[in-house]
Design an enzyme around this catalytic site. Structure first.
Site, PDB file in Angstrom:
ATOM      1  N   CYS A  45      33.660   5.540 -33.204  1.00  0.00           N
ATOM      2  CA  CYS A  45      32.500   6.478 -32.736  1.00  0.00           C
ATOM      3  C   CYS A  45      32.460   6.852 -32.073  1.00  0.00           C
ATOM      4  CB  CYS A  45      30.988   4.185 -32.471  1.00  0.00           C
ATOM      5  SG  CYS A  45      29.510   5.355 -32.705  1.00  0.00           S
ATOM      6  N   HIS A  53      31.911   2.146 -37.375  1.00  0.00           N
ATOM      7  CA  HIS A  53      32.672   0.743 -37.624  1.00  0.00           C
ATOM      8  C   HIS A  53      33.046  -0.484 -38.422  1.00  0.00           C
ATOM      9  CE1 HIS A  53      30.230   1.636 -33.449  1.00  0.00           C
ATOM     10  NE2 HIS A  53      29.272   2.520 -33.748  1.00  0.00           N
ATOM     11  N   GLU A  69      34.674  -2.133 -37.474  1.00  0.00           N
ATOM     12  CA  GLU A  69      34.583  -3.737 -37.197  1.00  0.00           C
ATOM     13  C   GLU A  69      32.917  -4.332 -36.933  1.00  0.00           C
ATOM     14  OE1 GLU A  69      32.403  -1.131 -34.051  1.00  0.00           O
ATOM     15  OE2 GLU A  69      34.209  -1.147 -35.385  1.00  0.00           O
TER      16      GLU A  69
END
Length: 300
Positions: A168, A271, A273
């Site tokens: 990001c 993202h 995650e």
């Protein structure tokens, strides 16, 4: 002098000599023990220094690589809830790095001695002044100290030839470092990149597809032409930095991943995650990064 008395004197002298010899031997052995202990301390220090230089640590009998992650410097208790959310997912990114068998060390300076790679995580916006952008654009959490740390540690990694992974904001920092520019605030469109909230202070990701370039490091890991990703950004690459190549693009043309044409550098705008990301896709950028780290260790 009587004979008996003479013998007693000789015996006392012999006893005295024995006592002296015993004292000397005790002193000698104590000295050897002290020297051995001192040598042990020196050896321990040498081995510790060698471990720092090589970046090697042993976990469960396996030598691992040390990866630097610059700390987030903004206060999560501020007025903008996005700062707290960005700080919270920092640990999730670190967990995915560790899942690849790499040792994460959070750092607050640019000294990369003893490190084998660098991960640039998400966070606030890069100061538009860094890339000749509009200083009046609606940016959030512009933190000069964070920019200084991230750009400084990236320069140190490049100077050392270390592998770098950006996530990001990390992708945007990379692009700016190589002379690229950013869109300060994406205009509303048919495809949303900016997330909302779930009404409880949590982040609600925006999901969209990206086309992945065949033959890229990322493409080799995902083994697919298109994947769905969790988006959470209001800025994007405007002009690519020197040497960077787009390796994933959203349907609206927004660059979603890059790698360097000659340096061990990769980055994703989304993202991995994010909760809900399939495990293999979450791991893909980190697996590609880990491969670069191990290749670098073998070549060293």
């Amino acid at each position: 002098m009587a004979v008996g008395h003479t013998h007693r004197l000789r015996w006392m002298v012999m006893i005295g000599d024995g006592r002296v010899d015993a004292a000397r031997r005790a002193f000698y052995w104590r000295g050897l023990i002290l020297v051995a202990l001192a040598l042990g301390v020196v050896v321990d220090r040498i081995l510790a220094a060698r471990a720092r230089v090589t970046g090697a640590r042993r976990q469960n009998g396996v030598m691992t690589s040390r990866i630097a992650m610059p700390a987030r410097l903004s206060d999560a208790d501020g007025a903008d809830a996005r700062v707290g959310l960005a700080n919270a997912i920092f640990d999730d990114v670190a967990a995915l790095v560790r899942a690849e068998g790499l040792d994460v060390v959070v750092v607050r300076d640019t000294d990369l001695s003893g490190f084998d790679g660098l991960v640039l995580p998400g966070g606030g916006d890069v100061d538009p002044a860094r890339y000749g952008g509009d200083p009046t654009a609606p940016c959030y959490d512009v933190n000069p100290a964070q920019d200084e740390l991230d750009l400084g540690i990236l320069a140190a990694a490049i100077d050392r030839g270390l592998p770098v992974l950006g996530v990001c904001r990390g992708l945007q920092v990379l692009n700016v470092a190589f002379g690229g520019t950013l869109v300060e605030d994406l205009a509303p469109g048919a495809l949303r990149h900016t997330p909302g909230t779930d009404g409880c202070g949590g982040l609600e990701w925006t999901w969209h597809p990206v086309a992945v370039a065949a033959g890229s490091r990322l493409g080799d890991e995902v083994d697919a032409d298109e994947i769905s990703v969790a988006s959470g950004h209001h800025q994007a690459i405007r002009a690519l930095g020197s040497g960077l190549v787009a390796t994933a693009v959203a349907p609206d043309g927004v660059v979603e991943a890059v790698e360097h044409e000659s340096l061990p550098i990769i980055a994703v705008q989304w993202h991995p995650e994010a909760e809900g990301t399939p495990a293999d896709l979450a791991a893909a950028p980190f697996a590609a990064f880990a491969s670069l780290v191990r290749s670098g260790r073998l070549a060293a």
